[in-house]
Design a protein around this motif. Structure first.
Motif, PDB file in Angstrom:
ATOM      1  N   ASP A  66       0.780  -1.376  -0.141  1.00  0.00           N
ATOM      2  CA  ASP A  66      -0.092  -0.002   0.001  1.00  0.00           C
ATOM      3  C   ASP A  66       0.894   1.253  -0.092  1.00  0.00           C
ATOM      4  O   ASP A  66       1.666   1.586   0.865  1.00  0.00           O
ATOM      5  CB  ASP A  66      -0.972   0.105   1.321  1.00  0.00           C
ATOM      6  N   PRO A  67       0.935   2.029  -1.020  1.00  0.00           N
ATOM      7  CA  PRO A  67       1.772   3.221  -1.214  1.00  0.00           C
ATOM      8  C   PRO A  67       1.717   4.004   0.085  1.00  0.00           C
ATOM      9  O   PRO A  67       2.726   4.668   0.489  1.00  0.00           O
ATOM     10  CB  PRO A  67       1.336   3.900  -2.454  1.00  0.00           C
ATOM     11  N   ASP A  68       0.518   4.222   0.812  1.00  0.00           N
ATOM     12  CA  ASP A  68       0.504   5.298   1.825  1.00  0.00           C
ATOM     13  C   ASP A  68       0.956   4.612   3.108  1.00  0.00           C
ATOM     14  O   ASP A  68       1.724   5.251   4.007  1.00  0.00           O
ATOM     15  CB  ASP A  68      -1.151   5.325   2.006  1.00  0.00           C
ATOM     16  N   HIS A  69       0.832   3.342   3.278  1.00  0.00           N
ATOM     17  CA  HIS A  69       1.708   2.493   4.230  1.00  0.00           C
ATOM     18  C   HIS A  69       3.304   2.792   4.107  1.00  0.00           C
ATOM     19  O   HIS A  69       3.979   2.811   4.926  1.00  0.00           O
ATOM     20  CB  HIS A  69       1.419   0.991   4.275  1.00  0.00           C
ATOM     21  N   ALA A  70       3.644   2.578   2.686  1.00  0.00           N
ATOM     22  CA  ALA A  70       5.133   2.734   2.495  1.00  0.00           C
ATOM     23  C   ALA A  70       5.425   4.066   2.751  1.00  0.00           C
ATOM     24  O   ALA A  70       6.711   4.141   3.457  1.00  0.00           O
ATOM     25  CB  ALA A  70       5.414   2.177   1.139  1.00  0.00           C
ATOM     26  N   ARG A  71       4.986   4.889   2.335  1.00  0.00           N
ATOM     27  CA  ARG A  71       5.040   6.125   2.645  1.00  0.00           C
ATOM     28  C   ARG A  71       5.301   6.644   4.022  1.00  0.00           C
ATOM     29  O   ARG A  71       6.389   7.447   4.458  1.00  0.00           O
ATOM     30  CB  ARG A  71       4.257   7.312   2.190  1.00  0.00           C
ATOM     31  N   ALA A  72       4.251   5.908   5.037  1.00  0.00           N
ATOM     32  CA  ALA A  72       4.598   6.211   6.465  1.00  0.00           C
ATOM     33  C   ALA A  72       5.954   5.599   6.955  1.00  0.00           C
ATOM     34  O   ALA A  72       6.510   6.138   7.751  1.00  0.00           O
ATOM     35  CB  ALA A  72       3.397   5.769   7.063  1.00  0.00           C
ATOM     36  N   LEU A  73       6.345   4.458   6.294  1.00  0.00           N
ATOM     37  CA  LEU A  73       7.484   3.930   6.763  1.00  0.00           C
ATOM     38  C   LEU A  73       8.782   4.420   6.262  1.00  0.00           C
ATOM     39  O   LEU A  73       9.649   4.756   6.997  1.00  0.00           O
ATOM     40  CB  LEU A  73       7.612   2.458   6.252  1.00  0.00           C
ATOM     41  N   LEU A  74       8.961   5.137   5.086  1.00  0.00           N
ATOM     42  CA  LEU A  74      10.005   5.595   4.485  1.00  0.00           C
ATOM     43  C   LEU A  74       9.953   6.858   4.119  1.00  0.00           C
ATOM     44  O   LEU A  74      11.061   7.731   3.684  1.00  0.00           O
ATOM     45  CB  LEU A  74      10.202   4.886   3.089  1.00  0.00           C
ATOM     46  N   GLY A  75       8.883   7.581   3.942  1.00  0.00           N
ATOM     47  CA  GLY A  75       8.977   9.166   3.449  1.00  0.00           C
ATOM     48  C   GLY A  75       9.667  10.074   4.279  1.00  0.00           C
ATOM     49  O   GLY A  75       9.860  10.944   3.560  1.00  0.00           O
ATOM     50  N   GLU A  76      10.078   9.871   5.609  1.00  0.00           N
ATOM     51  CA  GLU A  76      10.557  10.872   6.160  1.00  0.00           C
ATOM     52  C   GLU A  76      12.337  10.785   5.660  1.00  0.00           C
ATOM     53  O   GLU A  76      12.673  11.978   5.750  1.00  0.00           O
ATOM     54  CB  GLU A  76      10.695  10.353   7.925  1.00  0.00           C
ATOM     55  N   HIS A  77      12.648   9.694   5.117  1.00  0.00           N
ATOM     56  CA  HIS A  77      14.224   9.603   5.008  1.00  0.00           C
ATOM     57  C   HIS A  77      14.383   9.610   3.383  1.00  0.00           C
ATOM     58  O   HIS A  77      15.563   9.788   2.912  1.00  0.00           O
ATOM     59  CB  HIS A  77      14.453   8.426   5.383  1.00  0.00           C
ATOM     60  N   PHE A  78      13.318   9.049   2.517  1.00  0.00           N
ATOM     61  CA  PHE A  78      13.437   9.146   1.010  1.00  0.00           C
ATOM     62  C   PHE A  78      12.299   9.775   0.422  1.00  0.00           C
ATOM     63  O   PHE A  78      11.190   9.786   0.788  1.00  0.00           O
ATOM     64  CB  PHE A  78      13.245   7.633   0.676  1.00  0.00           C
ATOM     65  N   GLU A  79      12.694  10.354  -0.693  1.00  0.00           N
ATOM     66  CA  GLU A  79      11.891  10.664  -1.733  1.00  0.00           C
ATOM     67  C   GLU A  79      11.471   9.586  -2.703  1.00  0.00           C
ATOM     68  O   GLU A  79      12.471   8.789  -2.957  1.00  0.00           O
ATOM     69  CB  GLU A  79      12.665  11.736  -2.626  1.00  0.00           C
TER      70      GLU A  79
END
Length: 274
Positions: A186-199
């Motif tokens: 789920d892209p939203d879940h992935a953003r929550a996991l990774l978005g702070e550190h990665f574009e």
């Protein structure tokens, strides 16, 4: 080649020890499982696009398929996994690679590398199975240098793989993991996991796998796929037959005139370290 004893005593989180034993059951035949998803593994390596001489980490390398894909580019690759038997197989199967690939036992939640050690991190249907998803995501970010690349192939949150694991779970009797490994899809879940550190960028994909018939599919997975072997080890003869019938019924849904054509939905997550 390493022996399994050489990996003994290396830190695997206690809550991953049972999983390590399960995945080990596939041994070198697990490489056939990677062959069956090799179009998705290729997608991940090509998006990572490692450069000659770069340092690349393959998290949950299994038998080293994605590590070898990255090494094709001339990168210096380190492959880690919790399963010592799969690492033994990876050593054997990768002995011809130049530059040589370094394999070692390590847990995705506690990677034994300094901050910023790698120019790129790849994981193909691997890190998604770490129990503490947020910690595994933090570790991948920690060891990736600023500007470094990330490429993760994860199964979609719904579809073929969810149904497949549902059949296995029905017969294993084990509770479904929470959160589900498929939440990574789920892209939203992935953003929550990774978005702070990665574009981040997202590309949906379809893995295509072909067999002549359900018997061939069963033998393929019963040989190399640790979770199926684990379930079979725990069932009586009649229960094993019922399990096999459910797996055959699952694969039979993919019958075409030419044979089975299994389509599995996945998500490719690519990122650049901030």
């Amino acid at each position: 080649m390493h022996s399994s004893n050489e990996y003994a005593g290396v830190a695997v989180q206690p809550h991953h020890e049972a999983a390590a034993r399960t995945w080990d059951l596939g041994g070198q035949d697990y490489d056939n499982i990677s062959f069956g998803v090799s179009d998705a593994l290729t997608h991940a390596a090509q998006r990572l696009n490692p450069q000659p001489g770069q340092q690349i980490l393959d998290v949950a390398t299994g038998t080293g398929w994605s590590a070898r894909n990255a090494a094709r580019y001339g990168a210096h690759v380190t492959g880690v996994d919790i399963a010592s038997g799969l690492l033994d197989a990876a050593e054997d199967l990768s002995a011809h690679m130049q530059p040589p690939i370094r394999f070692q036992q390590a847990d995705a939640e506690q990677l034994p590398f300094p901050d910023g050690s790698f120019d790129g991190v790849i994981s193909t249907f691997g890190v998604m199975f770490a129990a503490d998803q947020a910690q595994a995501a933090r570790e991948m970010a920690r060891v990736c240098r600023s500007g470094g690349r990330l490429s993760l192939a994860v199964w979609a949150s719904e579809g073929a793989v969810l149904d497949f694991f549902g059949v296995i779970g029905k017969h294993s009797g084990d509770p479904a993991p929470e959160p589900s490994p498929l939440a990574w899809g789920d892209p939203d879940h992935a953003r929550a996991l990774l978005g702070e550190h990665f574009e981040l960028w997202f590309e949906p994909g379809i893995n295509n796998h072909y067999f002549d018939n359900v018997k061939d599919a069963w033998e393929w997975y019963a040989s190399g796929f640790g979770p199926i072997r684990q379930v079979m080890n725990n069932l009586s003869a009649s229960e094993q037959e019922a399990f096999r019938q459910d797996i055959d019924d699952y694969h039979g849904k993919y019958a075409t005139d030419a044979g089975l054509h299994i389509r599995r939905e996945y998500l490719l997550i690519t990122g650049r370290r901030k």
